[in-house]
Motif scaffolding. Structure first.
Motif, mmCIF file in Angstrom:
data_model
loop_
_atom_site.group_PDB
_atom_site.id
_atom_site.type_symbol
_atom_site.label_atom_id
_atom_site.label_comp_id
_atom_site.label_asym_id
_atom_site.label_seq_id
_atom_site.Cartn_x
_atom_site.Cartn_y
_atom_site.Cartn_z
ATOM 1 N N MET A 111 0.844 -1.200 0.000
ATOM 2 C CA MET A 111 0.000 0.000 0.000
ATOM 3 C C MET A 111 0.876 1.246 0.000
ATOM 4 S SD MET A 111 -3.006 0.938 -0.179
ATOM 5 C CE MET A 111 -3.864 2.474 -0.044
ATOM 6 N N PHE A 112 0.380 2.293 -0.627
ATOM 7 C CA PHE A 112 1.198 3.507 -0.714
ATOM 8 C C PHE A 112 1.173 4.314 0.581
ATOM 9 C CE2 PHE A 112 -3.073 4.614 -2.243
ATOM 10 C CZ PHE A 112 -3.346 5.782 -1.545
ATOM 11 N N GLU A 113 2.121 5.232 0.681
ATOM 12 C CA GLU A 113 2.178 6.173 1.814
ATOM 13 C C GLU A 113 1.569 7.491 1.354
ATOM 14 O OE1 GLU A 113 3.995 5.688 4.821
ATOM 15 O OE2 GLU A 113 4.041 3.589 4.181
ATOM 16 N N PHE A 114 1.100 8.294 2.319
ATOM 17 C CA PHE A 114 0.673 9.640 1.941
ATOM 18 C C PHE A 114 1.899 10.445 1.493
ATOM 19 C CE2 PHE A 114 -2.905 8.929 5.027
ATOM 20 C CZ PHE A 114 -3.907 8.966 4.077
ATOM 21 N N PRO A 115 1.766 11.160 0.370
ATOM 22 C CA PRO A 115 2.908 11.971 -0.094
ATOM 23 C C PRO A 115 2.914 13.319 0.614
ATOM 24 C CG PRO A 115 1.060 12.225 -1.598
ATOM 25 C CD PRO A 115 0.605 11.266 -0.512
ATOM 26 N N ASN A 116 4.007 14.081 0.499
ATOM 27 C CA ASN A 116 3.951 15.504 0.834
ATOM 28 C C ASN A 116 3.124 16.151 -0.257
ATOM 29 O OD1 ASN A 116 5.551 15.398 3.110
ATOM 30 N ND2 ASN A 116 7.429 15.507 1.887
ATOM 31 N N MET A 117 2.117 16.907 0.155
ATOM 32 C CA MET A 117 1.203 17.431 -0.856
ATOM 33 C C MET A 117 1.870 18.506 -1.715
ATOM 34 S SD MET A 117 -2.580 19.021 -0.335
ATOM 35 C CE MET A 117 -3.360 19.819 -1.733
ATOM 36 N N LEU A 118 1.656 18.423 -3.039
ATOM 37 C CA LEU A 118 2.141 19.486 -3.928
ATOM 38 C C LEU A 118 1.222 20.682 -3.726
ATOM 39 C CD1 LEU A 118 2.610 17.262 -7.097
ATOM 40 C CD2 LEU A 118 4.419 18.259 -5.676
ATOM 41 N N PRO A 119 1.773 21.852 -3.402
ATOM 42 C CA PRO A 119 0.908 22.990 -3.071
ATOM 43 C C PRO A 119 0.009 23.392 -4.243
ATOM 44 C CG PRO A 119 3.194 23.476 -2.531
ATOM 45 C CD PRO A 119 3.188 22.183 -3.286
ATOM 46 N N VAL A 120 -1.243 23.692 -3.928
ATOM 47 C CA VAL A 120 -2.178 24.177 -4.958
ATOM 48 C C VAL A 120 -2.851 25.488 -4.543
ATOM 49 C CG1 VAL A 120 -2.672 21.930 -6.008
ATOM 50 C CG2 VAL A 120 -4.023 22.689 -4.034
ATOM 51 N N PHE A 121 -2.752 25.858 -3.250
ATOM 52 C CA PHE A 121 -3.324 27.132 -2.799
ATOM 53 C C PHE A 121 -2.276 28.230 -2.997
ATOM 54 C CE2 PHE A 121 -5.925 24.126 -0.547
ATOM 55 C CZ PHE A 121 -7.160 24.744 -0.418
ATOM 56 N N ARG A 122 -2.712 29.403 -3.397
ATOM 57 C CA ARG A 122 -1.781 30.528 -3.480
ATOM 58 C C ARG A 122 -1.396 30.994 -2.079
ATOM 59 N NH1 ARG A 122 -1.178 31.925 -8.666
ATOM 60 N NH2 ARG A 122 -2.930 31.648 -10.079
ATOM 61 N N PRO A 151 -1.880 -4.365 -4.912
ATOM 62 C CA PRO A 151 -2.257 -4.921 -3.610
ATOM 63 C C PRO A 151 -3.028 -3.908 -2.760
ATOM 64 C CG PRO A 151 0.134 -5.020 -3.965
ATOM 65 C CD PRO A 151 -0.447 -4.245 -5.092
ATOM 66 N N TYR A 152 -4.026 -4.393 -2.020
ATOM 67 C CA TYR A 152 -4.774 -3.539 -1.096
ATOM 68 C C TYR A 152 -5.268 -4.412 0.046
ATOM 69 C CZ TYR A 152 -8.033 0.001 0.636
ATOM 70 O OH TYR A 152 -8.688 0.918 1.424
ATOM 71 N N ASP A 153 -5.070 -3.950 1.284
ATOM 72 C CA ASP A 153 -5.357 -4.849 2.409
ATOM 73 C C ASP A 153 -6.727 -4.614 3.058
ATOM 74 O OD1 ASP A 153 -4.845 -2.454 3.548
ATOM 75 O OD2 ASP A 153 -3.236 -3.123 4.882
ATOM 76 N N PHE A 154 -7.586 -3.818 2.456
ATOM 77 C CA PHE A 154 -8.955 -3.588 2.944
ATOM 78 C C PHE A 154 -8.993 -3.314 4.452
ATOM 79 C CE2 PHE A 154 -9.168 -6.119 -0.881
ATOM 80 C CZ PHE A 154 -10.005 -5.331 -1.676
ATOM 81 N N PRO A 155 -8.381 -2.201 4.872
ATOM 82 C CA PRO A 155 -8.297 -1.894 6.305
ATOM 83 C C PRO A 155 -9.681 -1.667 6.909
ATOM 84 C CG PRO A 155 -7.726 0.017 4.981
ATOM 85 C CD PRO A 155 -7.850 -1.121 4.035
ATOM 86 N N GLU A 156 -9.743 -1.743 8.229
ATOM 87 C CA GLU A 156 -11.025 -1.598 8.947
ATOM 88 C C GLU A 156 -10.816 -0.683 10.147
ATOM 89 O OE1 GLU A 156 -13.365 -5.671 8.677
ATOM 90 O OE2 GLU A 156 -12.905 -5.050 10.725
ATOM 91 N N LEU A 157 -11.383 0.478 10.121
ATOM 92 C CA LEU A 157 -11.277 1.414 11.248
ATOM 93 C C LEU A 157 -12.124 0.871 12.403
ATOM 94 C CD1 LEU A 157 -10.253 4.263 12.132
ATOM 95 C CD2 LEU A 157 -12.382 5.196 11.195
ATOM 96 N N THR A 158 -11.542 0.860 13.604
ATOM 97 C CA THR A 158 -12.296 0.351 14.752
ATOM 98 C C THR A 158 -12.808 1.523 15.594
ATOM 99 O OG1 THR A 158 -10.369 0.328 16.189
ATOM 100 C CG2 THR A 158 -10.786 -1.677 14.886
ATOM 101 N N LEU A 159 -13.763 1.203 16.465
ATOM 102 C CA LEU A 159 -14.310 2.227 17.358
ATOM 103 C C LEU A 159 -13.203 2.761 18.266
ATOM 104 C CD1 LEU A 159 -16.671 3.839 18.388
ATOM 105 C CD2 LEU A 159 -17.261 1.936 19.887
ATOM 106 N N GLN A 160 -12.342 1.861 18.706
ATOM 107 C CA GLN A 160 -11.246 2.292 19.581
ATOM 108 C C GLN A 160 -10.344 3.324 18.874
ATOM 109 O OE1 GLN A 160 -8.856 -0.923 21.064
ATOM 110 N NE2 GLN A 160 -7.433 0.477 22.062
ATOM 111 N N GLN A 161 -10.024 3.053 17.625
ATOM 112 C CA GLN A 161 -9.171 4.010 16.881
ATOM 113 C C GLN A 161 -9.882 5.348 16.700
ATOM 114 O OE1 GLN A 161 -8.712 1.446 13.501
ATOM 115 N NE2 GLN A 161 -6.615 0.910 14.005
ATOM 116 N N LEU A 162 -11.191 5.251 16.450
ATOM 117 C CA LEU A 162 -11.973 6.486 16.280
ATOM 118 C C LEU A 162 -11.973 7.288 17.577
ATOM 119 C CD1 LEU A 162 -13.723 7.644 13.952
ATOM 120 C CD2 LEU A 162 -15.687 6.527 15.008
ATOM 121 N N GLU A 163 -12.164 6.586 18.689
ATOM 122 C CA GLU A 163 -12.216 7.277 19.988
ATOM 123 C C GLU A 163 -10.842 7.826 20.375
ATOM 124 O OE1 GLU A 163 -16.016 5.026 22.015
ATOM 125 O OE2 GLU A 163 -14.001 4.391 22.610
#
Ligand SMILES: O=C(O)CCC(=O)C(=O)O
Length: 311
Positions: A1-12, A264-276
């Motif tokens: 699975m990929f990582e979040f990139p550093n965002m390329l700026p789009v706002f002035r 590949p994709y591992d179909f992650p599942e957010l849990t209530l504990q992680q949300l809390e």
């Protein structure tokens, strides 16, 4: 699975860029009164009578309407886009309308993947033509949820928050925009909207854009596929206007675009504990404290995906 990139700026504006990256959205002034009135009239030419409930122009089988809405919204918004953004490509404009109906809620979702998010960000400029209130379909967002984890998204792909949909309804923050103010949001932020229970239609224009170097890319999953993978499809810039499956057979394998094969994709599942852990614990909600729209929304989203993904 990929990582979040550093965002390329789009706002002035560097402050808006930083706020957007942190929370997943910002609010900006967008249309003036004349533009609001013009877009209302333009919409009414095509829709003297609204469709029932929630309806996006991208669902329409009428390609002339889809293309016309796209062109006119982009034309009217061009100056505000130029003022606020840089190094972008604007790919599509559409109307998103909620006519008054208890069935006009939009359930908890992230928007479908539209770009390669290992490099780029898909962004919506969502701008109502009326003031938003608690009763007319305000947009609610879960701040920062665009960075919970990288995902591939589409109506055929299990959502990573599938186990905690009804809890998320209680964490959503309403964004009470005035007519002509826009929320600019990362498509991967978790969001939803309650039904429009007012007497007037809630008309919104939505404009999708991304970094100028990005290309459209959508994702698809089917149980018969190799385990733990999704199939990617490259699309051209006319995708939003040309794709026939929005609002219809959106869960089927795309009939438009070029398959790039499976990843590949591992179909992650957010849990209530992680949300809390991220958003804090909420007090128990007793049935008599639940507004009726909320109960309906819980029923509507139980086990459902946003099966009419538009953009
Ligand atoms: O217009 C709305 O109420 C919801 C829109 C939305 O969720 C979207 O554009 O992804």
């Amino acid at each position: 699975m990929f990582e979040f990139p550093n965002m390329l700026p789009v706002f002035r504006d560097a402050h808006l860029q930083a706020q957007f990256e942190q929370t997943g959205y910002v609010v900006i002034p967008f249309y003036d009164e004349k533009q609001i009135s013009h877009l209302n009239q333009f919409y009414r030419q095509y829709h003297p009578v609204d469709e029932e409930g929630f309806y996006a122009s991208t669902y329409s089988r009428n390609k002339a309407y889809r293309a016309g809405a796209d062109q006119e919204i982009r034309r009217v918004a061009a100056a505000a886009i130029e003022k606020n953004f840089q190094d972008i490509r604007v790919v599509a404009g559409s109307f998103i309308v909620k006519s008054p109906s208890p069935n006009s809620a939009m359930g908890v979702h992230q928007d479908m993947t539209l770009v390669d998010e290992s490099q780029f960000t898909g962004i919506n400029i969502w701008c109502p033509l009326v003031d938003l209130t608690p009763h007319n379909g305000v947009l609610k967002v879960l701040p920062g949820s665009h960075r919970i984890r990288p995902t591939y998204r589409g109506a055929s792909i299990p959502d990573f928050y599938r186990k905690v949909r009804s809890e998320i309804l209680r964490y959503g923050q309403p964004i009470y925009l005035k007519a002509g103010q826009a929320i600019v949001f990362d498509q991967s932020i978790i969001h939803f909207s309650p039904p429009n229970l007012s007497a007037e239609s809630r008309i919104v224009t939505n404009i999708f854009f991304t970094h100028q170097d990005a290309r459209f890319q959508i994702a698809y999953y089917h149980e018969d596929m190799a385990e733990k993978a999704v199939e990617l499809f490259a699309q051209n810039d006319r995708f939003i206007v040309d794709f026939d499956q929005f609002g219809h057979d959106i869960k089927q394998r795309p009939t438009l675009g070029e398959s790039l094969g499976e990843v590949p994709y591992d179909f992650p599942e957010l849990t209530l504990q992680q949300l809390e852990e991220r958003y804090g614990k909420l007090p128990q909600l007793t049935p008599d404290r639940q507004p009726s729209w909320w109960r309906r929304l819980v029923q509507a989203v139980a086990g459902s995906t946003k099966n009419q993904d538009h953009e």
